[in-house]
Enzyme design. Structure first.
Site, PDB file in Angstrom:
ATOM      1  N   SER A 103       0.833  -1.054   0.460  1.00 17.51           N
ATOM      2  CA  SER A 103       0.111   0.215   0.327  1.00 17.51           C
ATOM      3  C   SER A 103       0.412   0.950   0.081  1.00 17.51           C
ATOM      4  CB  SER A 103      -1.661  -0.124   1.142  1.00 17.51           C
ATOM      5  OG  SER A 103      -1.913   0.401   1.403  1.00 17.51           O
ATOM      6  N   ASP A 242      -2.547   6.993  -2.987  1.00 18.17           N
ATOM      7  CA  ASP A 242      -0.778   5.532  -3.205  1.00 18.17           C
ATOM      8  C   ASP A 242      -0.549   4.870  -3.428  1.00 18.17           C
ATOM      9  OD1 ASP A 242      -2.782   4.174  -2.698  1.00 18.17           O
ATOM     10  OD2 ASP A 242      -2.474   3.307  -0.457  1.00 18.17           O
ATOM     11  N   ASP A 244      -0.703   1.754  -4.416  1.00 22.30           N
ATOM     12  CA  ASP A 244      -1.255   0.672  -5.054  1.00 22.30           C
ATOM     13  C   ASP A 244      -2.880   1.189  -5.115  1.00 22.30           C
ATOM     14  OD1 ASP A 244      -2.408   0.531  -2.193  1.00 22.30           O
ATOM     15  OD2 ASP A 244      -2.524  -1.214  -2.161  1.00 22.30           O
ATOM     16  N   ASP A 246      -5.536   2.503  -4.043  1.00 26.34           N
ATOM     17  CA  ASP A 246      -6.738   2.268  -3.029  1.00 26.34           C
ATOM     18  C   ASP A 246      -6.791   3.240  -2.093  1.00 26.34           C
ATOM     19  OD1 ASP A 246      -5.103   2.015  -0.737  1.00 26.34           O
ATOM     20  OD2 ASP A 246      -6.103   0.079  -0.414  1.00 26.34           O
TER      21      ASP A 246
END
Length: 446
Positions: A103, A242, A244, A246
């Protein structure tokens, strides 16, 4: 979940090269997941994607090999946002989807997030089942052999098409100057393309991943450069994702931060105005009091869930509502997806701006966030200073000091060995002092 050895609030995460973020563990994890999912005469396929970390490819490969040894095939998607895995798992009716990602963390970390066949993150029960299977797994023979059943596929265009479908065909961003920070992560080949196709003039940041620079001085956790570029280019707004994809944080044309609470408020207001708000909205224990007050003025019901976007989803489903968010930038819009999706959330805000011919700053006028300070204190994984009488006493004293005009929240991070301290109130100087007093008390008992 709190007693799990591997799973935290958002999958498994840790330092690369240290258990559990090793090829050996990922092989075992793939083997266990495969054994839980394998069914005779079924599709028996799992989607696997990753962000842009250099460690992702070897971890992805060993995970796929473990799945193969249990009878499952893998579709390797390559670098793609975590929410795309959620969507594509459901779209393709795969048995599961796995994102190899840590993340918003730096490249020294990695991890996984797992989605079930319906595109939702795993339940606590299923995570616990995986933990039990891992604990009982006997040492696999070194000479174990199985045919590595995997196929590399490119599904980026399908995800772009899906994202585009979440806003009106008539949306036109022509004339909007937007700075986009992709955190050198998995949105870098998607978000700028989408925005340009919609007519925006796009200035790119964090779009040159090299395997080592994900989230480094960029993205949602470090928006200073984005803010600087918005002001320098006299852009209408800035968007940060961010690593990834999400999470989303935005910057208005004056350089003000627009976080998940404000994004949730804007979307709720728009749906209320257009009589499309189904019930209320869900935030978390970290949601700002200013959001709660602003929604109350609009007579919009508001409920706080546990921290973690899957708990936001659980509460939405329980209430029968459609929108929820964390202030960190996870925004869930159940009309479109069942997990936090930074790209889709951003498109909704841009659509609202375009159709109302307004600014991001104006859309935030109805919400006044309380000053809030966050402090992280590093701890040993086994240590729990929250049980200390010294810490409990300082919290009690601090709450009395706020006199009902603020909140204090201490919790163990579900993804890192940290105690997270949040103090919120009307007087900034007071909450800063209280937060550091609490942090010092926590440090004294570690």
């Amino acid at each position: 979940m709190e007693n799990n050895k591997y799973f935290g609030t958002d999958g498994i995460r840790g330092k690369v090269g240290k258990n559990p973020i090793t090829p050996e563990f990922f092989f075992k994890l793939g083997f266990v997941i495969g054994n839980l999912l394998y069914k005779e005469n079924s599709f028996n396929k799992v989607l696997i994607g990753n962000d842009t970390r250099q460690s992702g490819f070897i971890l992805e490969s060993t995970l796929a090999y473990g799945l193969s040894c249990s009878g499952l095939s893998s579709l390797l998607i390559g670098s793609i946002p975590t929410p795309a895995i959620s969507y594509l798992t459901s779209y393709l009716k795969a048995d599961a989807g796995i994102s190899v990602s840590a993340s918003h963390n730096l490249c020294s970390d990695n991890g996984i997030k797992i989605f079930s066949v319906n595109g939702k993150k795993l339940s606590d029960k299923l995570e616990n089942d995986i933990e039990i299977k891992l604990s009982k797994l006997t040492i696999l023979k070194k000479n174990i052999y199985c045919k590595n059943k995997y196929q590399k596929v490119n599904l980026i265009n399908q995800y772009i098409k899906f994202c585009r479908s979440t806003v009106s065909n008539n949306i036109n961003l022509k004339g909007l100057n937007i700075v986009v920070d992709c955190a050198n992560g998995s949105t870098y080949q998607i978000a700028p393309v989408l925005l340009k196709n919609l007519g925006a003039n796009v200035f790119k940041l964090g779009c040159n991943p090299n395997g080592k620079n994900i989230n480094y001085k960029c993205g949602t956790t470090n928006i200073s450069l984005l803010r600087k570029k918005v002001l320098q280019n006299k852009a209408h707004l800035g968007i940060a994702y961010d690593g990834d994809g999400d999470r989303i944080i935005m910057i208005d044309h004056l350089g003000n931060i627009v976080n998940g609470d404000q994004i949730l408020y804007i979307i709720a207001c728009d749906k209320l105005k257009n009589k499309k708000l189904n019930g209320g909205v869900v935030g978390t224990l970290m949601s700002n009091m200013g959001l709660e007050i602003a929604l109350k003025k609009l007579e919009v019901p508001f409920i706080r869930s546990r921290i973690g976007d899957r708990y936001v989803l659980n509460e939405l489903e329980k209430q029968g509502w459609k929108i929820g968010a964390e202030n960190s930038g996870h925004v869930i819009l159940l009309d479109h997806t069942s997990t936090g999706d930074g790209i889709i959330a951003g498109l909704q805000i841009l659509s609202i701006i375009a159709k109302n011919n307004t600014t991001l700053k104006n859309l935030c006028n109805g919400i006044n966030l309380f000053p809030q300070i966050l402090i992280n204190v590093q701890i040993d994984k086994e240590n729990n200073p929250l049980e200390s009488n010294i810490v409990k006493k300082i919290i009690e004293i601090s709450k009395k000091n706020l006199d009902g005009n603020g909140r204090i929240l201490l919790r163990k991070s579900g993804t890192e060995p940290l105690i997270r301290i949040m103090v919120e109130g009307k007087e900034e100087n007071k909450i800063i002092k209280l937060a550091y007093n609490i942090a010092n008390a926590v440090k004294s008992v570690i």
